[in-house]
Design a protein around this motif. Structure first.
Motif, PDB file in Angstrom:
ATOM      1  N   LEU A   7      13.180  14.165  31.131  1.00  0.00           N
ATOM      2  CA  LEU A   7      12.897  14.421  29.725  1.00  0.00           C
ATOM      3  C   LEU A   7      13.594  13.342  28.917  1.00  0.00           C
ATOM      4  N   ARG A  15      10.814   5.872  19.971  1.00  0.00           N
ATOM      5  CA  ARG A  15      11.281   6.084  21.349  1.00  0.00           C
ATOM      6  C   ARG A  15      12.101   4.908  21.878  1.00  0.00           C
ATOM      7  N   VAL A  39       3.675  18.729  33.630  1.00  0.00           N
ATOM      8  CA  VAL A  39       3.917  17.967  32.394  1.00  0.00           C
ATOM      9  C   VAL A  39       3.040  18.426  31.227  1.00  0.00           C
ATOM     10  N   PRO A  40       1.726  18.609  31.401  1.00  0.00           N
ATOM     11  CA  PRO A  40       0.903  19.025  30.239  1.00  0.00           C
ATOM     12  C   PRO A  40       1.360  20.344  29.618  1.00  0.00           C
ATOM     13  N   THR A  43       4.657  19.758  27.730  1.00  0.00           N
ATOM     14  CA  THR A  43       4.403  18.989  26.517  1.00  0.00           C
ATOM     15  C   THR A  43       3.753  19.870  25.457  1.00  0.00           C
ATOM     16  N   LYS A  44       2.800  20.689  25.877  1.00  0.00           N
ATOM     17  CA  LYS A  44       2.108  21.581  24.939  1.00  0.00           C
ATOM     18  C   LYS A  44       3.064  22.617  24.344  1.00  0.00           C
ATOM     19  N   MET A  46       6.068  22.139  23.418  1.00  0.00           N
ATOM     20  CA  MET A  46       6.906  21.545  22.372  1.00  0.00           C
ATOM     21  C   MET A  46       6.203  21.631  21.025  1.00  0.00           C
ATOM     22  N   ASN A  50       8.265  17.436  17.840  1.00  0.00           N
ATOM     23  CA  ASN A  50       8.996  17.064  19.052  1.00  0.00           C
ATOM     24  C   ASN A  50       8.124  16.271  20.017  1.00  0.00           C
ATOM     25  N   ARG A  51       6.827  16.555  20.060  1.00  0.00           N
ATOM     26  CA  ARG A  51       5.923  15.788  20.923  1.00  0.00           C
ATOM     27  C   ARG A  51       5.874  14.318  20.522  1.00  0.00           C
ATOM     28  N   HIS A  54       9.828  13.149  21.763  1.00  0.00           N
ATOM     29  CA  HIS A  54      10.294  13.367  23.129  1.00  0.00           C
ATOM     30  C   HIS A  54       9.121  13.318  24.101  1.00  0.00           C
ATOM     31  N   ARG A  55       9.423  13.027  25.379  1.00  0.00           N
ATOM     32  CA  ARG A  55       8.347  13.025  26.364  1.00  0.00           C
ATOM     33  C   ARG A  55       8.893  13.318  27.754  1.00  0.00           C
ATOM     34  N   PHE A  56       8.017  13.853  28.581  1.00  0.00           N
ATOM     35  CA  PHE A  56       8.324  14.114  29.985  1.00  0.00           C
ATOM     36  C   PHE A  56       7.711  13.001  30.825  1.00  0.00           C
TER      37      PHE A  56
END
Length: 83
Positions: A7, A15, A39-40, A43-44, A46, A50-51, A54-56
């Motif tokens: 994360l 970023r 991951v989807p 991500t959903k 968040m 935040n999307r 941040h990212r996975f």
């Protein structure tokens, strides 16, 4: 093969200033598929803001010898984050 779900907690949408936190890991021949499968949904879950920040990411840590130019993996720092 081992795959880490990382994360990236970033200060803003560019970023460029991010902290990396290991969220989960998988081992075996289907580890990457297992990681990318979650991951989807994460991500959903968040919030929209935040999307954007941040990212996975799924990162493969292979057992094979690395080429000489390979950089050492990032060190994980245990920290507590509040969101």
């Amino acid at each position: 093969m081992t795959v880490f779900l990382l994360l990236y907690l970033c200060a803003d949408g560019t970023r460029t200033d991010c902290q990396v936190v290991r969220a989960d890991s998988w081992s075996g021949p289907y580890a990457y598929e297992q990681c990318t499968g979650v991951v989807p949904g994460l991500t959903k879950a968040m919030t929209a803001s935040n999307r954007k920040r941040h990212r996975f990411v799924c990162e493969v840590q292979g057992n094979a010898a690395e080429p000489a130019e390979h950089k050492a993996p990032r060190a994980f720092i245990h920290q507590s984050f509040r969101m």
